[in-house]
Design a protein around this motif. Sequence first.
Motif, short mmCIF file in Angstrom:
data_model
loop_
_atom_site.label_atom_id
_atom_site.label_comp_id
_atom_site.label_asym_id
_atom_site.label_seq_id
_atom_site.Cartn_x
_atom_site.Cartn_y
_atom_site.Cartn_z
N TYR A 180 0.84 -1.20 0.00
CA TYR A 180 0.00 0.00 0.00
C TYR A 180 0.87 1.25 0.00
O TYR A 180 0.64 2.18 -0.78
CB TYR A 180 -0.94 0.00 1.22
N LEU A 181 1.87 1.26 0.87
CA LEU A 181 2.74 2.44 0.94
C LEU A 181 3.53 2.64 -0.36
O LEU A 181 3.76 3.77 -0.77
CB LEU A 181 3.70 2.31 2.12
N ARG A 182 3.90 1.56 -0.99
CA ARG A 182 4.71 1.68 -2.21
C ARG A 182 3.88 2.08 -3.42
O ARG A 182 4.24 2.97 -4.18
CB ARG A 182 5.42 0.35 -2.48
N PHE A 183 2.74 1.41 -3.62
CA PHE A 183 2.01 1.58 -4.87
C PHE A 183 0.85 2.55 -4.77
O PHE A 183 0.48 3.16 -5.77
CB PHE A 183 1.52 0.23 -5.37
N VAL A 184 0.25 2.71 -3.62
CA VAL A 184 -0.91 3.62 -3.50
C VAL A 184 -0.50 4.96 -2.94
O VAL A 184 -0.84 6.00 -3.49
CB VAL A 184 -2.02 2.96 -2.62
#
Length: 106
Positions: free
Chosen positions: A98-102
């Motif tokens: 989540y932190l990387r892609f969103v």
Amino acid sequence: MMIAGWIVLGVTSFALVLAAQMRMLISVLLRRALAETFGGDFRDPAYRAAVAASGKTDTPGEHLAWLMETYPAQLAQLRLARRVTYTAPMAILLSLAYLRFVANAF
């Protein structure tokens, strides 16, 4: 939303470490209780097997039956710690994804 992702990551990481600590401490406590009652060393493979079998649903042996009768709360905590150590790594990976892609935090 990025702060919420970091909070979830921190909480799940803490839960994983706490559950691992709980598993180790409760296991040693139960094995020492078995050694105190039945004699022998707490590192005895039969005592390790009794504590390890506490998560299974098959018929309990003598040692596990005694543990279930004497220490039901500790066995319930051990089962909870096992569930957390199985689910927390997936929650950590999902929060990292989540932190990387969103949230584009990295």
